[in-house]
Design a protein around this motif. Structure first.
Motif, mmCIF file in Angstrom:
data_model
loop_
_atom_site.group_PDB
_atom_site.id
_atom_site.type_symbol
_atom_site.label_atom_id
_atom_site.label_comp_id
_atom_site.label_asym_id
_atom_site.label_seq_id
_atom_site.Cartn_x
_atom_site.Cartn_y
_atom_site.Cartn_z
ATOM 1 N N MET A 96 1.748 -1.026 -4.469
ATOM 2 C CA MET A 96 2.002 0.118 -5.347
ATOM 3 C C MET A 96 3.338 -0.057 -6.058
ATOM 4 S SD MET A 96 0.553 3.130 -5.977
ATOM 5 C CE MET A 96 1.039 4.432 -7.054
ATOM 6 N N ALA A 111 -9.031 -9.618 0.895
ATOM 7 C CA ALA A 111 -8.912 -8.615 -0.164
ATOM 8 C C ALA A 111 -7.445 -8.322 -0.454
ATOM 9 C CB ALA A 111 -9.645 -7.345 0.238
ATOM 10 N N LEU A 112 -6.661 -8.197 0.615
ATOM 11 C CA LEU A 112 -5.245 -7.873 0.449
ATOM 12 C C LEU A 112 -4.518 -9.007 -0.271
ATOM 13 C CD1 LEU A 112 -3.702 -5.376 1.287
ATOM 14 C CD2 LEU A 112 -2.750 -6.689 3.193
ATOM 15 N N ILE A 172 -5.864 -11.194 -2.383
ATOM 16 C CA ILE A 172 -6.265 -11.206 -3.799
ATOM 17 C C ILE A 172 -5.537 -10.106 -4.562
ATOM 18 C CG2 ILE A 172 -8.188 -10.875 -5.383
ATOM 19 C CD1 ILE A 172 -9.991 -12.090 -3.241
ATOM 20 N N ALA A 173 -5.508 -8.906 -3.957
ATOM 21 C CA ALA A 173 -4.852 -7.781 -4.616
ATOM 22 C C ALA A 173 -3.372 -8.076 -4.840
ATOM 23 C CB ALA A 173 -5.039 -6.510 -3.800
ATOM 24 N N SER A 174 -2.714 -8.633 -3.807
ATOM 25 C CA SER A 174 -1.290 -8.940 -3.947
ATOM 26 C C SER A 174 -1.081 -9.992 -5.027
ATOM 27 C CB SER A 174 -0.721 -9.474 -2.630
ATOM 28 O OG SER A 174 -1.112 -8.658 -1.566
ATOM 29 N N LEU A 185 -2.789 -10.491 -7.743
ATOM 30 C CA LEU A 185 -2.843 -9.883 -9.081
ATOM 31 C C LEU A 185 -1.576 -9.081 -9.346
ATOM 32 C CD1 LEU A 185 -4.325 -9.363 -11.687
ATOM 33 C CD2 LEU A 185 -5.520 -7.475 -10.606
ATOM 34 N N ALA A 186 -1.114 -8.352 -8.308
ATOM 35 C CA ALA A 186 0.101 -7.560 -8.471
ATOM 36 C C ALA A 186 1.294 -8.467 -8.761
ATOM 37 C CB ALA A 186 0.354 -6.727 -7.218
ATOM 38 N N LEU A 187 1.367 -9.607 -8.047
ATOM 39 C CA LEU A 187 2.452 -10.556 -8.289
ATOM 40 C C LEU A 187 2.368 -11.121 -9.699
ATOM 41 C CD1 LEU A 187 2.596 -12.540 -4.941
ATOM 42 C CD2 LEU A 187 4.268 -10.941 -5.840
ATOM 43 N N ALA A 188 1.124 -11.426 -10.118
ATOM 44 C CA ALA A 188 0.952 -11.999 -11.453
ATOM 45 C C ALA A 188 1.444 -11.039 -12.520
ATOM 46 C CB ALA A 188 -0.522 -12.342 -11.696
#
Lengths: 341, 236
Positions: free
Chosen positions: B1, B68-69, B71-73, B75-78
């Motif tokens: 977040m 899942a976590l 992958i989500a991280s 994208l957030a890092l990207a």
């Protein structure tokens, strides 16, 4: 990352929390520095398709984010700041009428579908039944004031699209709510994790002030919804890069196929209900009005991003049933409008 | 977040939100992001309920949730680490240039006929594309000079001699971007410009000299000059 930080820190003295905050800020600066390096590194670029995948996914995230935040804030208001049982007190007892009233809640809430999930979770925690929350969840994005205004701006009252959308959305929400109210064991509709959260005894909370309770809900909801949103966005982006758009558009002129094509388009496109009327407007010349109505009814309720977010709350089985029922009903509405209008 | 919100605020501060969403949503997005940022900071420093010690799920669900976590991280890092970018010609050709009519405010032939001569230099590629869809009568385009900026997308039928000078039209966010463009007839253009380069094209429409392209008319350019990507790369 920030989410993990929260989870580790809950039981520790507050000094370590400042350390985590510091670590977060330093980490963020580190990433920023990396970005500056990448920016200046001459010739650095991703392949076009990868770059577009990222751009599209991030675009879905950025577009949904404010609605998710608004949804979480409203969820906090419902759970913490409204007096207990205020909403329940004024609702009719008869389950059918009660759901009909709940499906109209959305008229007062300018939140699109992704923001409704935290709010619906808040309603379940606050004592609403699962079918009632589901009715709210399905109806709210369609009857919300912004959606109605943008749909009117885009289409006016032409071809009954606006009317079909609002009435169709309300009808579907009530029918689905009724169907799931027939389920004998309501608790099994929810994921075990969320179900456990609902059963958490209330006296646990009395030690906390309202402000602390609000923060607690914020952290909990954000750490559940955000990963789901990110993954949903990534899937939506991937499908967009992979599936050629003209395949769908060529199907547009046949009454039956155009409805099916619109169901697929609504499923993969994953834009918020507040703005999807503008999105579909350019297609209005290619597709039949009923197909547009199908898109506008189905899209707010079900799409790849929504399924990822809904999975935080409902079991896979429920989501499959929900998707099939809503798809059939929206297709029916589209076909009726196609043949009548 | 925290990451995503910080990235959004950053994008806003550097005026790059327009790469992802329509300008009319920017204020709302910024207000919500700032609110969330305040809450994120408050929740790290504040006191709140003890997380219950749930047993983490075992086996496949556990692997899935970790995956899942991750992958989500990622994208957030990207979002933070990679420079923001516009959509490229890959999406433009995948979405079929001019496949749908774009935008509510397009030009109509009758309006354009009465427009003063200097108005045409302000027409964008979207204006021209909507005119081209309505009429391909070469007489209509006579003595109307074109001056447009866009990025290069090769024509699917005759990539050697024809390219589109194209822009994306955004109604809500980059997800719904529709490519629009006008064909430019410039034999062997790829020796000077590459796909995705931003260019300024001046010239006039004439019968398309290419025999393989399906476009009846194309700009015969006086000049094609390389330009910087505009700060608002999409049109609305």
């Amino acid at each position: 990352m920030a989410e993990e930080a929260h989870r580790h820190t809950v039981a520790r003295p507050s000094r370590s929390r400042w350390i985590w905050l510091g670590a977060g800020v330093v980490g963020l600066c580190g990433l920023g520095a990396l970005r500056v390096v990448l920016d200046s590194a001459a010739g650095f670029s991703l392949p076009n398709q990868v770059q577009d995948l990222l751009t599209l996914s991030i675009s879905v995230v950025v577009e949904s984010l404010p609605f998710v935040i608004l949804g979480i804030l409203l969820s906090i208001v419902v759970q913490v700041w409204l007096p207990d049982g205020l909403l329940q007190r004024y609702l009719p007892r008869n389950p059918m009428l009660r759901r009909a009233c709940i499906s109209l809640f959305g008229v007062f809430l300018p939140v699109c579908e992704c923001g409704n999930v935290p709010l619906a979770r808040g309603l379940i925690v606050g004592g609403f039944t699962v079918p009632e929350a589901m009715t709210f969840l399905l109806a709210a994005p369609i009857v919300n004031p912004i959606t109605i205004i943008t749909t009117h701006q885009a289409f006016g009252f032409d071809d009954g699209i606006l009317v079909a959308r609002v009435i169709g959305g309300l009808a579907i929400a009530n029918i689905v709510g009724w169907l799931f109210s027939l389920h004998p064991r309501q608790n099994t509709l929810l994921t075990p994790r969320f179900e456990a959260e609902c059963r958490r005894p209330d006296d646990h909370d009395h030690a906390l002030t309202r402000r602390e309770k609000s923060l607690d809900i914020f952290v909990r909801e954000a750490s559940v919804i955000m990963p789901a949103l990110l993954i949903g966005a990534l899937i939506a982006g991937a499908i967009q890069v992979a599936v050629p758009r003209d395949v769908l558009v060529t199907l547009g002129t046949n009454p039956l196929w155009s409805v099916l094509a619109m169901l697929v388009l609504a499923f993969v496109i994953a834009v918020c209900s507040n703005v999807d009327a503008f999105f579909i407007l350019p297609f209005a010349s290619t597709f039949m009005p009923g197909s547009i109505a199908t898109f506008l009814v189905f899209g707010p309720i079900i799409d790849v991003k929504m399924l990822a977010i809904l999975r935080t709350t409902f079991t896979t089985r429920v989501l499959v049933q929900l998707t099939v029922v809503v798809a059939l009903l929206s297709a029916l509405i589209g076909l009726v409008v196609n043949f009548v209008a | 977040m925290g990451l995503v919100v910080a990235a959004t605020v950053w994008l806003a501060a550097t005026n790059q939100l327009v790469l992802y969403i329509h300008p009319r949503y920017i204020v709302f997005t910024i207000v919500m992001a700032v609110l969330a940022l305040i809450l994120v900071i408050a929740s790290v420093t504040g006191r709140f309920r003890h997380e219950d010690d749930e047993a983490p799920p075992r086996g496949v669900p556990r692997v899935l949730s970790i995956l899942a976590l991750v992958i989500a991280s990622a994208l957030a890092l990207a979002m933070v680490a990679l420079p923001p970018a516009t959509l490229t010609s890959a999406t433009a050709s995948q979405r079929d240039i001019n496949s749908t009519s774009v935008g509510p405010q397009t030009q109509s032939v009758s309006d354009a006929e009465n427009a003063p001569a200097d108005a045409f230099s302000n027409f964008t590629v979207v204006d021209w594309a909507s005119l081209l869809r309505q009429t391909v009568d070469p007489g209509f385009y006579e003595a109307k000079s074109v001056d447009v900026v866009g990025f290069v997308t090769p024509d699917a039928d005759d990539p050697q001699n024809v390219f589109y000078v194209s822009r994306f039209v955004v109604t809500c966010c980059a997800v719904d971007a529709q490519p629009a463009g006008v064909p430019v007839y410039l034999p062997d253009w790829s020796s000077v410009h590459a796909a995705d380069d931003w260019v300024r094209v001046t010239g006039e429409f004439a019968v398309n000299g290419s025999d393989r392209s399906q476009q009846p008319l194309a700009i015969v350019p006086d000049a094609v000059t390389a330009v910087e990507q505009p700060s608002e790369p999409y049109l609305y």
